[in-house]
Design a protein around this motif. Structure first.
Motif, PDB file in Angstrom:
ATOM      1  N   ALA A   9       0.815  -1.217   0.000  1.00 25.34           N
ATOM      2  CA  ALA A   9       0.000   0.000   0.000  1.00 25.34           C
ATOM      3  C   ALA A   9       0.845   1.262   0.000  1.00 25.34           C
ATOM      4  O   ALA A   9       0.485   2.270  -0.630  1.00 25.34           O
ATOM      5  CB  ALA A   9      -0.941  -0.004   1.205  1.00 25.34           C
ATOM      6  N   ASP A  10       1.976   1.243   0.706  1.00 29.67           N
ATOM      7  CA  ASP A  10       2.826   2.435   0.778  1.00 29.67           C
ATOM      8  C   ASP A  10       3.982   2.388  -0.216  1.00 29.67           C
ATOM      9  O   ASP A  10       4.879   3.222  -0.172  1.00 29.67           O
ATOM     10  CB  ASP A  10       3.364   2.608   2.193  1.00 29.67           C
ATOM     11  CG  ASP A  10       4.147   1.386   2.667  1.00 29.67           C
ATOM     12  OD1 ASP A  10       4.212   0.390   1.910  1.00 29.67           O
ATOM     13  OD2 ASP A  10       4.679   1.420   3.797  1.00 29.67           O
ATOM     14  N   GLY A  11       3.974   1.411  -1.112  1.00 31.45           N
ATOM     15  CA  GLY A  11       5.029   1.309  -2.111  1.00 31.45           C
ATOM     16  C   GLY A  11       6.367   0.849  -1.565  1.00 31.45           C
ATOM     17  O   GLY A  11       7.385   0.976  -2.240  1.00 31.45           O
ATOM     18  N   ALA A  12       6.381   0.286  -0.346  1.00 29.85           N
ATOM     19  CA  ALA A  12       7.634  -0.127   0.280  1.00 29.85           C
ATOM     20  C   ALA A  12       8.167  -1.403  -0.361  1.00 29.85           C
ATOM     21  O   ALA A  12       7.411  -2.330  -0.642  1.00 29.85           O
ATOM     22  CB  ALA A  12       7.431  -0.344   1.774  1.00 29.85           C
ATOM     23  N   ALA A  13       9.488  -1.436  -0.581  1.00 26.86           N
ATOM     24  CA  ALA A  13      10.127  -2.620  -1.140  1.00 26.86           C
ATOM     25  C   ALA A  13      10.943  -3.362  -0.093  1.00 26.86           C
ATOM     26  O   ALA A  13      11.578  -4.366  -0.411  1.00 26.86           O
ATOM     27  CB  ALA A  13      11.028  -2.225  -2.303  1.00 26.86           C
ATOM     28  N   ASP A  14      10.919  -2.896   1.152  1.00 28.34           N
ATOM     29  CA  ASP A  14      11.753  -3.499   2.191  1.00 28.34           C
ATOM     30  C   ASP A  14      11.012  -4.522   3.036  1.00 28.34           C
ATOM     31  O   ASP A  14      11.538  -5.003   4.038  1.00 28.34           O
ATOM     32  CB  ASP A  14      12.352  -2.422   3.093  1.00 28.34           C
ATOM     33  CG  ASP A  14      11.297  -1.612   3.834  1.00 28.34           C
ATOM     34  OD1 ASP A  14      10.100  -1.769   3.524  1.00 28.34           O
ATOM     35  OD2 ASP A  14      11.681  -0.810   4.711  1.00 28.34           O
ATOM     36  N   ARG A  15       9.794  -4.843   2.672  1.00 27.94           N
ATOM     37  CA  ARG A  15       9.071  -5.894   3.387  1.00 27.94           C
ATOM     38  C   ARG A  15       8.238  -6.706   2.401  1.00 27.94           C
ATOM     39  O   ARG A  15       7.860  -6.205   1.335  1.00 27.94           O
ATOM     40  CB  ARG A  15       8.190  -5.298   4.485  1.00 27.94           C
ATOM     41  CG  ARG A  15       7.009  -4.496   4.003  1.00 27.94           C
ATOM     42  CD  ARG A  15       6.118  -4.092   5.177  1.00 27.94           C
ATOM     43  NE  ARG A  15       4.906  -3.439   4.748  1.00 27.94           N
ATOM     44  CZ  ARG A  15       4.822  -2.146   4.472  1.00 27.94           C
ATOM     45  NH1 ARG A  15       5.879  -1.365   4.623  1.00 27.94           N
ATOM     46  NH2 ARG A  15       3.680  -1.634   4.072  1.00 27.94           N
ATOM     47  N   PRO A  16       7.948  -7.965   2.740  1.00 23.83           N
ATOM     48  CA  PRO A  16       7.236  -8.854   1.813  1.00 23.83           C
ATOM     49  C   PRO A  16       5.838  -8.357   1.443  1.00 23.83           C
ATOM     50  O   PRO A  16       5.214  -7.593   2.185  1.00 23.83           O
ATOM     51  CB  PRO A  16       7.165 -10.169   2.591  1.00 23.83           C
ATOM     52  CG  PRO A  16       8.353 -10.125   3.492  1.00 23.83           C
ATOM     53  CD  PRO A  16       8.452  -8.687   3.907  1.00 23.83           C
ATOM     54  N   CYS A  17       5.389  -8.812   0.291  1.00 24.30           N
ATOM     55  CA  CYS A  17       4.075  -8.418  -0.230  1.00 24.30           C
ATOM     56  C   CYS A  17       3.126  -9.621  -0.168  1.00 24.30           C
ATOM     57  O   CYS A  17       3.466 -10.695   0.330  1.00 24.30           O
ATOM     58  CB  CYS A  17       4.206  -7.922  -1.667  1.00 24.30           C
ATOM     59  SG  CYS A  17       4.875  -9.157  -2.813  1.00 24.30           S
ATOM     60  N   GLY A  18       1.929  -9.433  -0.693  1.00 20.85           N
ATOM     61  CA  GLY A  18       0.919 -10.478  -0.652  1.00 20.85           C
ATOM     62  C   GLY A  18       1.341 -11.747  -1.365  1.00 20.85           C
ATOM     63  O   GLY A  18       1.021 -12.849  -0.919  1.00 20.85           O
ATOM     64  N   TRP A  19       2.041 -11.614  -2.503  1.00 23.02           N
ATOM     65  CA  TRP A  19       2.476 -12.810  -3.228  1.00 23.02           C
ATOM     66  C   TRP A  19       3.366 -13.664  -2.349  1.00 23.02           C
ATOM     67  O   TRP A  19       3.244 -14.891  -2.326  1.00 23.02           O
ATOM     68  CB  TRP A  19       3.223 -12.413  -4.494  1.00 23.02           C
ATOM     69  CG  TRP A  19       3.639 -13.605  -5.315  1.00 23.02           C
ATOM     70  CD1 TRP A  19       2.930 -14.226  -6.298  1.00 23.02           C
ATOM     71  CD2 TRP A  19       4.866 -14.352  -5.176  1.00 23.02           C
ATOM     72  NE1 TRP A  19       3.637 -15.306  -6.791  1.00 23.02           N
ATOM     73  CE2 TRP A  19       4.821 -15.403  -6.124  1.00 23.02           C
ATOM     74  CE3 TRP A  19       5.987 -14.212  -4.351  1.00 23.02           C
ATOM     75  CZ2 TRP A  19       5.861 -16.316  -6.261  1.00 23.02           C
ATOM     76  CZ3 TRP A  19       7.015 -15.130  -4.480  1.00 23.02           C
ATOM     77  CH2 TRP A  19       6.948 -16.165  -5.433  1.00 23.02           C
TER      78      TRP A  19
END
Length: 216
Positions: free
Chosen positions: A123-133
């Motif tokens: 949601a915040d465009g962060a790349a430093d934590r895992p996503c839903g996939w």
């Protein structure tokens, strides 16, 4: 009963990126898949389309039967591996070995694609934590983070890390040949946005990591 996707729609689904789930097709094809809940359109430019969990299930169904026959604690293979596309290595005797330049390029590309998916779907465009996939593919996601950082997966010829599913929600178990390697895996996963903790198996005394994707 839900009507099966058309042949053209299946080609779009089958052609999805194996890591990010991004799909490409004509506007008509993508709109039809969107109406059926098989893809979603990202709200930020370039407004790319990605498979939903339902879309992933359709994509994986054709190749899932061989994987379903594997033991629960066996290596988790990418269902698309038979099609010659990238497969994360969770560590196992029956996984393909080798860490040559081609594999290094594949892993790097897959990791960069996953970071982009984080930026586009968090949601915040962060790349430093895992996503839903990653939360839906825990073993593959953790294995990719380890291999991308240079850790060697176990195979039939050499020992290395092993990533296994666990009964706990949103958690994988990670094993390594020794205490130093286990600590290195923990540091890598933490940098990749995971929360690792070290534990001991009561019956065997084996040390392992229990790692979960960080949410904040």
């Amino acid at each position: 009963m839900t009507r099966a996707p058309s042949a053209a729609q299946r080609r779009v689904i089958d052609g999805a990126d194996p890591v990010t789930g991004r799909v490409r097709g004509t506007e008509a094809q993508l709109a039809a898949l969107l109406r059926r809940g098989l893809v979603f359109r990202h709200p930020r430019p370039p407004h790319a389309y990605f498979l939903t969990p339902a879309g992933h299930r359709i994509r994986e169904a054709a190749d899932a039967a061989p994987a379903d026959a594997a033991p629960a604690d066996g290596p988790v293979a990418d269902p698309a591996a038979g099609a010659g596309v990238f497969a994360a290595r969770a560590g196992g005797a029956d996984e393909a070995a080798g860490a040559g330049p081609a594999r290094v390029r594949e892993v790097h590309s897959a990791w960069q694609g996953l970071l982009e998916l984080r930026r586009m779907t968090n949601a915040d465009g962060a790349a430093d934590r895992p996503c839903g996939w990653e939360r839906a593919h825990l073993v593959r996601a953790a294995a990719l983070a380890l291999e991308a950082a240079g850790h060697r997966p176990a195979d039939g010829r050499a020992d290395g890390y092993r990533v296994r599913a666990t009964p706990q929600p949103e958690a994988v178990a990670v094993y390594a040949p020794d205490a130093r390697a286990l600590a290195d895996c923990a540091a890598t996963l933490e940098r990749a946005g995971w929360q690792p903790g070290e534990y001991t198996e009561p019956r065997t005394g084996t040390r392992y990591l229990l790692a979960s994707p960080r949410r904040v």
